[in-house]
Design a protein around this motif. Structure first.
Motif, PDB file in Angstrom:
ATOM      1  N   ARG A  31       0.829  -1.208   0.000  1.00 18.11           N
ATOM      2  CA  ARG A  31       0.000   0.000   0.000  1.00 18.11           C
ATOM      3  C   ARG A  31       0.862   1.256   0.000  1.00 18.11           C
ATOM      4  O   ARG A  31       0.556   2.237  -0.682  1.00 18.11           O
ATOM      5  N   SER A  32       1.974   1.238   0.759  1.00 19.43           N
ATOM      6  CA  SER A  32       2.867   2.396   0.813  1.00 19.43           C
ATOM      7  C   SER A  32       3.540   2.637  -0.532  1.00 19.43           C
ATOM      8  O   SER A  32       3.658   3.790  -0.985  1.00 19.43           O
ATOM      9  N   GLU A  81      -6.652   3.388   7.039  1.00 15.87           N
ATOM     10  CA  GLU A  81      -5.796   4.480   6.592  1.00 15.87           C
ATOM     11  C   GLU A  81      -4.779   4.793   7.674  1.00 15.87           C
ATOM     12  O   GLU A  81      -4.899   4.351   8.818  1.00 15.87           O
ATOM     13  N   GLY A  82      -3.764   5.588   7.300  1.00 14.07           N
ATOM     14  CA  GLY A  82      -2.696   5.875   8.251  1.00 14.07           C
ATOM     15  C   GLY A  82      -1.944   4.610   8.596  1.00 14.07           C
ATOM     16  O   GLY A  82      -1.569   3.827   7.717  1.00 14.07           O
ATOM     17  N   TRP A  92      -7.899  -6.364   6.831  1.00 12.30           N
ATOM     18  CA  TRP A  92      -7.915  -7.077   5.564  1.00 12.30           C
ATOM     19  C   TRP A  92      -8.632  -8.409   5.717  1.00 12.30           C
ATOM     20  O   TRP A  92      -8.811  -8.926   6.814  1.00 12.30           O
ATOM     21  N   ALA A  93      -9.054  -8.908   4.576  1.00 13.52           N
ATOM     22  CA  ALA A  93      -9.703 -10.219   4.521  1.00 13.52           C
ATOM     23  C   ALA A  93      -9.071 -11.015   3.399  1.00 13.52           C
ATOM     24  O   ALA A  93      -8.836 -10.505   2.306  1.00 13.52           O
ATOM     25  N   VAL A 106       3.729   0.649  12.026  1.00 18.10           N
ATOM     26  CA  VAL A 106       4.488   1.897  12.095  1.00 18.10           C
ATOM     27  C   VAL A 106       5.886   1.619  11.565  1.00 18.10           C
ATOM     28  O   VAL A 106       6.583   0.718  12.055  1.00 18.10           O
ATOM     29  N   ALA A 107       6.301   2.368  10.560  1.00 20.86           N
ATOM     30  CA  ALA A 107       7.617   2.175   9.940  1.00 20.86           C
ATOM     31  C   ALA A 107       8.601   3.205  10.468  1.00 20.86           C
ATOM     32  O   ALA A 107       8.325   4.407  10.456  1.00 20.86           O
TER      33      ALA A 107
END
Length: 661
Positions: free
Chosen positions: A470-471, A538-539, A544-545, A556-557
């Motif tokens: 996603r990122s 978000e954030g 998820w499924a 958190v990265a």
């Protein structure tokens, strides 16, 4: 009532006082050291003044500078918080001489209770029960050892001017006494500028129960019930609760009376805490009186519905106590834990650095968070490493315990080490749940409470993979939006291929173990392990499924580290990218390095000594506590690269150590 007060402290207590003053329409003045120029209490106060460099002895402990700021700012009163100058009779006298109200007890009460030895003698006259021990002025090591031998082991050596677990040691035998005494005195000198000690019988499996008392200038004194602070590490409180488990109404009345008698004996005014130790047979003994507000005062506020800081302000301005003893409420149960920047698995070594991610649970009528920091703030090596206090309330102890466990599961911190997982294990421990807590519980259950981090579940790796996809997609689209052709397939990050789909293997490391996650792209979305993933959030939040399987997490990265928060646990994963560091070389050596800035106190072995794994090598002092560095394996101390008394920086090599083959 005052219209402007100065807060002679920092951190969460300064923020707490500011909040009450703001509610009452009182303007506040903050003081700060150079290290705290951007601190939260400085940002919240109406005015702020720097009082010196980072070291507390050059700033927060400089009474004359703080009194001068009070004069310049027009503050009518000084709230000392706790720690620093809160129980310093010289500071209270200086405030009085300057015509500034000291929001605390009279100087005579501070003086009477400032020395644990003198306080015990006073309590003996007031018929308050005492633990057998030596509380006199003679401080020669040989004499104190003789007294310990007379009392009988185990004994507790305690700094006479101390508090907060500093300058305290339990000694099991006569042979170990003098080394423990020397360490205790060093820590007491560093923390309080006074190395005098007392020696007491150390009770087996005792409970630490304290009574919150309040007095006014009209001579009224009340008890606001008890707190149980038995869950301790190195004599420092970890979990506090009110009321005490299994407390009968008769014992509550007896302890409350003894505490009020102790306060009357010194003409007490303001907030104070009388601390008792209770044995397994139900007897209780006076330990000390803290002539200030306590760190754990929120649990008393939660069960009484009172604001103790407001009471302090009203009493200090000459008002009588708002309630009589029979009017003091007692409802439900409250538990507080202290969230620290420390690493329990490394002997509770303090952790310093930037608080890159700070997400406490949502505040409510049941959950309260008192903190002196916000996301992005620094945890400094100069002060106590407490990040926050987490306090919960509910109708019963059982429900409060469950609420605390849920709140800890929601608390997310990254950037510095922390004790949240340790606190969760402690509050969830069978003995804690049963209310069978004594001061030795943590030490007895070290193996359980300090267990290594659990292996991350499959869903944690799924979360890391989906977060990364996603990122990457968000970054590609952001770059595309800045070009002349934002609709270009190169700007979509959707893995598009002509007549094909892209498949990848993302690798992550937890400790020494690597795990690969097979991912792909399909229909504008992602696949994991060949199954289409329905992704939301978000954030840092993800849900998820994968078919019938559903999960959620927060990711958190920080650089190449991914902190995956899931199910109340934090899993630290590293992104494995073989190309990311191509050409870099890593230098390895066999030394022991300083885990934080500090002062070398003592070297414990000779150069050339062959030692076993875990053998103590040196003692360093940091954050006013002594920390012992031990041998990582069996081997030889080839050389010490530091000397006793030397101030060292974080990460410098201290010992040239060669592990045995």
């Amino acid at each position: 009532m005052f219209t402007k007060i100065l807060i002679a402290n920092r951190g969460e207590i300064a923020c707490r006082v500011i909040a009450t003053c703001r509610r009452l329409g009182i303007r506040t003045v903050a003081v700060y050291s150079e290290a705290d120029a951007g601190a939260r209490h400085v940002r919240l106060a109406d005015e702020a003044y720097c009082v010196g460099p980072a070291a507390s002895r050059e700033s927060y402990l400089r009474a004359e500078r703080i009194v001068e700021v009070a004069r310049r700012s027009g503050a009518q009163a000084v709230h000392p918080g706790y720690g620093f100058l809160s129980e310093n009779e010289g500071f209270a006298e200086a405030c009085a001489a300057a015509g500034i109200a000291f929001i605390g007890p009279p100087v005579t009460a501070i003086r009477a209770m400032g020395s644990k030895s003198a306080a015990k003698a006073l309590m003996e006259k007031a018929a308050v029960p005492l633990v057998p021990g030596y509380h006199g002025d003679e401080q020669a090591p040989a004499f104190l050892r003789t007294q310990a031998d007379r009392i009988g082991y185990p004994v507790l050596i305690k700094a006479s001017a101390g508090g907060g677990g500093k300058g305290m040691r339990v000694v099991e035998s006569s042979e170990a006494f003098e080394a423990a005494l020397a360490s205790c005195q060093r820590e007491a000198r560093a923390s309080f500028g006074d190395d005098r000690v007392l020696v007491e019988k150390y009770l087996q499996r005792p409970r630490h129960i304290e009574i919150q008392v309040f007095g006014d200038s009209q001579g009224n004194i009340v008890s606001l019930h008890e707190r149980d602070c038995s869950a301790q590490r190195r004599h420092q409180k970890v979990v506090e609760e009110a009321p005490a488990p299994h407390m009968t109404a008769e014992r509550r009345a007896a302890m409350g009376k003894a505490a009020c008698d102790a306060a009357r004996a010194v003409g007490y005014v303001g907030a104070g805490t009388v601390e008792f130790i209770a044995d397994t047979g139900g007897e209780f003994y006076f330990m000390e009186m803290n002539t200030r507000l306590q760190v754990e005062h929120p649990v008393t506020e939660m069960i009484t519905g009172l604001d103790l800081v407001e009471w302090q302000l009203r009493v200090a301005s000459g008002e009588p106590l708002p309630l009589r003893q029979e009017q003091v409420p007692l409802r439900g149960h409250s538990i507080e834990v202290r969230v620290y920047a420390e690493e329990p698995e490394k002997g509770f070594l303090p952790s310093i650095g930037r608080l890159a991610h700070f997400a406490p649970p949502q505040a409510s009528a049941h959950v309260r968070v008192d903190s002196g920091v916000e996301q992005g703030d620094e945890i400094s090596p100069h002060y106590d490493p407490m990040i926050a206090k987490l306090i919960v309330w509910d109708e019963s102890r059982e429900r409060a315990t469950e609420r605390m466990l849920r709140a800890l599961a929601e608390f997310r911190i990254a950037g510095v080490g922390n004790n949240i997982a340790f606190l969760s294990r402690l509050v969830g421990h069978a003995e804690f749940r049963a209310g069978q807590v004594d001061t030795g519980l943590i030490e007895r259950e070290r193996e359980t409470l300090l267990a290594s981090a659990a292996a991350a579940p499959v869903t944690a790796f799924e979360a890391a993979a989906l977060w990364r996809l996603r990122s990457e997609q968000a970054e590609a689209r952001a770059r595309g939006a800045a070009t002349l052709d934002p609709q270009s397939p190169w700007a979509q990050g959707d893995g598009w291929r002509l007549n094909s789909t892209q498949s990848r293997s993302l690798r992550f490391r937890q400790g020494e173990q690597e795990t690969a996650v097979a991912v792909g792209y399909a229909g504008g979305g992602f696949t994991v392990g060949g199954a289409a993933a329905t992704l939301a959030g978000e954030g840092d939040a993800l849900s998820w499924a994968l078919g019938e399987h559903r999960a959620e997490a927060h990711v958190v990265a920080l650089g190449e580290d991914l902190h995956v928060f899931q199910g109340g646990l934090r899993h630290l994963l590293q992104v494995v990218d073989p190309l990311a560091h191509a050409g870099e070389e890593q230098e390895a050596h066999g030394g022991l390095t300083a885990p934080m800035p500090g002062k070398i106190v003592a070297l414990l072995v000779e150069t050339g000594a062959v030692v076993e794994k875990g053998a103590p090598l040196l003692v360093m002092e940091a954050m006013k506590m002594e920390h012992t560095l031990c041998a990582p394996a069996r081997g030889t101390v080839k050389a010490f690269l530091c000397t006793a008394g030397e101030q060292v920086k974080d990460g410098v090599e201290l010992v040239d150590f060669e592990a045995a083959a």
